[in-house]
Design a protein around this motif. Structure first.
Motif, PDB file in Angstrom:
ATOM      1  N   VAL A 249      36.705  47.749  43.052  1.00  0.00           N
ATOM      2  CA  VAL A 249      36.419  46.531  43.815  1.00  0.00           C
ATOM      3  C   VAL A 249      35.020  46.047  43.461  1.00  0.00           C
ATOM      4  O   VAL A 249      34.043  46.799  43.595  1.00  0.00           O
ATOM      5  N   VAL A 250      34.908  44.799  43.015  1.00  0.00           N
ATOM      6  CA  VAL A 250      33.625  44.198  42.680  1.00  0.00           C
ATOM      7  C   VAL A 250      33.574  42.809  43.300  1.00  0.00           C
ATOM      8  O   VAL A 250      34.609  42.236  43.660  1.00  0.00           O
ATOM      9  N   HIS A 251      32.365  42.253  43.400  1.00  0.00           N
ATOM     10  CA  HIS A 251      32.187  40.967  44.076  1.00  0.00           C
ATOM     11  C   HIS A 251      31.622  39.955  43.089  1.00  0.00           C
ATOM     12  O   HIS A 251      30.550  40.178  42.503  1.00  0.00           O
ATOM     13  N   SER A 252      32.334  38.879  42.887  1.00  0.00           N
ATOM     14  CA  SER A 252      31.893  37.870  41.919  1.00  0.00           C
ATOM     15  C   SER A 252      30.686  37.109  42.434  1.00  0.00           C
ATOM     16  O   SER A 252      30.509  36.919  43.640  1.00  0.00           O
ATOM     17  N   GLY A 253      29.853  36.671  41.488  1.00  0.00           N
ATOM     18  CA  GLY A 253      28.773  35.731  41.816  1.00  0.00           C
ATOM     19  C   GLY A 253      29.207  34.357  41.394  1.00  0.00           C
ATOM     20  O   GLY A 253      29.720  33.565  42.182  1.00  0.00           O
ATOM     21  N   ALA A 254      29.056  34.051  40.100  1.00  0.00           N
ATOM     22  CA  ALA A 254      29.521  32.788  39.549  1.00  0.00           C
ATOM     23  C   ALA A 254      31.024  32.827  39.343  1.00  0.00           C
ATOM     24  O   ALA A 254      31.611  33.881  39.087  1.00  0.00           O
ATOM     25  N   GLY A 255      31.651  31.664  39.447  1.00  0.00           N
ATOM     26  CA  GLY A 255      33.072  31.546  39.178  1.00  0.00           C
ATOM     27  C   GLY A 255      33.321  30.875  37.843  1.00  0.00           C
ATOM     28  O   GLY A 255      32.408  30.341  37.209  1.00  0.00           O
ATOM     29  N   GLY A 256      34.583  30.904  37.411  1.00  0.00           N
ATOM     30  CA  GLY A 256      34.936  30.273  36.147  1.00  0.00           C
ATOM     31  C   GLY A 256      36.419  30.355  35.887  1.00  0.00           C
ATOM     32  O   GLY A 256      37.136  31.127  36.533  1.00  0.00           O
TER      33      GLY A 256
END
Length: 603
Positions: A249-256
């Protein structure tokens, strides 16, 4: 002769030899034999470094009859013609048989190199010392630039920066005790210019011989932004895990709109097989919110073998990463894994399938994942397509989020990432967190080799290339370290010298450098008056160097300290141990940053 493509932009021929082999580990190339025009690297090979264990006398790497073991290289996943990826650069190993020329002793030879990028990586080793010298890069527009290249000694160089360690040395009479090392050393290029050739250095003979096995232009990551990252902090025993799937499980910063992942086998002694991988937006617990998207490697392969010390990037996939969202990255390990490179302090629960449960990367539910873990093995990055690039936060436990609420993403870089995504006046950078609990600027905690319970990482100086300079489209580095150095007796002058070196090397690669003052720690058991004096000396230097050594500074000391007792954390910000801020203090750090201070002038 047949050409083979290296990575995205570099072509070198690797199947022919044009010069006589010299078998000596000293700089024996004669000027009369030096070609006047650039040649592919393999045409210049004049030294035999690798021998078969059955014929150890067929190679002489160092001039004393010693050589690398072909069997050890193969066991590490470094077979002839393979392409280990090191710090973002794909380096094709010589496709040569043991006992035949496989490297060149640098002596001013001109090597054909093509492509564009921000850096050039050499696979090197020194014999008879750590030779260094100045070389030249020539560009197709007629311009040129110089570079400094040092090759650490193959037997005594630092473990913390080696690309791979091999367990044996071959000698004329058989194998000898002791380990051998190869190094990937990266130098800066002029951005945007197409290369035509590289002139190798001419080291002083007394410093030893500088051997070059491969060279590659590194993909700069333009057109990508780091959404999430974690630093390899050590190499620890796990499991054993046999035929199981990790769901991390990781948490995104920027999207794309497109994504890729990075799997690292840093510090390992053996390759690891990845059977399959997938990515999805997280649902509840170990579940995905919908069917995970499968990932491929090396242009469509379902799995990948990652050599010891190397890394692998998945192929970009059409998968929209929403900003500020939990993701699940699933990795199937078909074999038995007894040790793994890890980021120890995840401040996040991840999941593990049952022993022998096989490939569960396509599962939408979390039913197959009964076990939990509080660290991240193997996975070191999630990148997205597009965006303006990445801000890299290089730090210790305060940046890592120790004492923040697990699973809540309240680390100060998380706060910073949300702020960048919430505004439109400045570029909406990704923020990648390269904090490691217990990390130091000057000295290594984890030595850089072998299975260990210490997961404090190698020093910031030793991991700068991997964790900052090789990150996709890195634009700015924010350095917030030093408290562990001064707590453990490192002098203020040594810390200051380390900060200067980090700034110099980052500036050479075109990054903006922002440094934060060191936070107070009075009340923590080892934070003595002597520690406080060293901390204050470092902070005085940092405050004085905005716009000179550093492009900007952040006064995190002023944000966190108690005005009534400046050597202590403000009670409202203290997690309770007097060293680590809690959620409120970390939020204050993230909100105190002037976002404009992180934007390079050219952006």
């Amino acid at each position: 002769m047949r050409g083979r493509r290296w990575g995205t932009a570099l072509v070198l021929l690797l199947t022919a030899t044009a010069l006589p082999a010299t078998d000596a580990g000293t700089a024996t190339a004669v000027a009369a034999h030096r070609p006047r025009l650039p040649l592919p690297l393999a045409r210049l090979f004049d030294n035999r470094a690798v021998s078969d264990n059955s014929r150890p006398g067929a190679a002489d790497f160092d001039g004393a009859g010693h050589s690398l073991s072909a069997q050890d290289l193969a066991a590490a996943g470094w077979s002839p013609g393979s392409t280990p990826t090191l710090d973002g650069a794909r380096l094709r190993l010589p496709r040569t048989a043991p006992g035949t020329p496989d490297n060149v002793v640098a002596d001013g030879q001109q090597v054909t190199v093509g492509g564009r990028g921000e850096a050039l990586t050499f696979l090197v080793a020194g014999t008879g010392g750590a030779p260094s010298g100045t070389g030249t890069v020539r560009y197709r527009d007629g311009s040129h630039s110089s570079y400094e290249l040092t090759a650490p000694d193959w037997r005594s160089g630092p473990l913390a920066t080696k690309a791979v360690t091999l367990p044996h040395i071959n000698g004329p009479g058989g194998q000898l005790p002791g380990a051998a090392r190869l190094y990937a050393v990266t130098v800066a290029l002029r951005a945007g210019r197409e290369l035509s050739s590289v002139v190798l250095p001419e080291p002083a003979a007394a410093s030893g011989a500088l051997h070059v096995f491969a060279v590659s232009v590194r993909d700069s990551g333009r057109g990508r932004t780091g959404s999430w990252a974690a630093s390899t902090a050590g190499y620890r025993a796990v499991g054993p895990w046999t035929d199981r799937t990790l769901r991390l499980v990781v948490h995104s910063g920027a999207g794309g709109p497109r994504a890729r992942i990075r799997i690292a086998n840093t510090f390992a002694a053996a390759p690891v097989d990845i059977g399959a991988a997938s990515i999805a937006v997280r649902g509840a617990g170990a579940a995905a919110d919908r069917a995970p998207v499968p990932l491929t490697f090396a242009k469509g392969h379902r799995g990948v073998r990652v050599p010891a010390g190397a890394e692998a990037f998945s192929d970009p996939v059409d998968f929209t990463v929403p900003a500020g969202t939990d993701l699940v990255v699933s990795i199937h390990l078909p074999g038995t894994v007894t040790a793994a490179p890890v980021h120890q302090e995840a401040a996040q629960l991840s999941y593990l399938s049952a022993a022998g449960s096989g490939d569960r990367t396509a599962d939408t539910t979390g039913a197959a994942y009964p076990e939990t873990m509080t660290f991240w093995p193997f996975l070191t990055g999630v990148d997205v397509a597009g965006g303006p690039g990445s801000i890299v936060t290089l730090g210790d436990s305060i940046t890592d989020g120790v004492k923040s609420t697990s699973g809540a993403n309240r680390r100060w870089p998380d706060v910073l990432a949300r702020r960048f995504q919430a505004q439109h006046a400045l570029p909406r950078y990704g923020v990648v967190n390269q904090g490691i609990s217990a990390n130091r600027i000057v000295t290594d905690r984890y030595p850089g080799d072998g299975v260990s319970t210490d997961t404090g990482g190698v020093s910031a100086q030793h991991r700068l290339e991997r964790d900052v300079l090789a990150q996709p489209s890195a634009r700015t580095v924010v350095v917030f370290e030093g408290i562990n150095d001064v707590r453990w007796g490192t002098s203020a002058d040594e810390v200051i010298a380390g900060l200067r070196a980090l700034a110099r090397r980052s500036h050479e690669r075109g990054l903006r450098v922002v440094v934060a003052t060191v936070a107070p720690c009075e009340g923590y058991p080892d934070c003595s008056p002597a520690v406080e004096a060293r901390r204050q000396a470092v902070n005085a230097f940092v405050r004085d160097q905005a716009g000179t050594v550093f492009d900007a500074t952040l006064d995190f000391d002023a944000v966190l300290r108690d005005p009534q007792r400046p050597a202590r954390l403000l009670p409202a910000y203290d997690s309770g141990d007097h060293l680590h801020p809690g959620d409120t203090g970390l939020e204050a750090l993230g909100n105190a940053v002037d976002l404009r201070a992180l934007v390079p002038e050219r952006d």
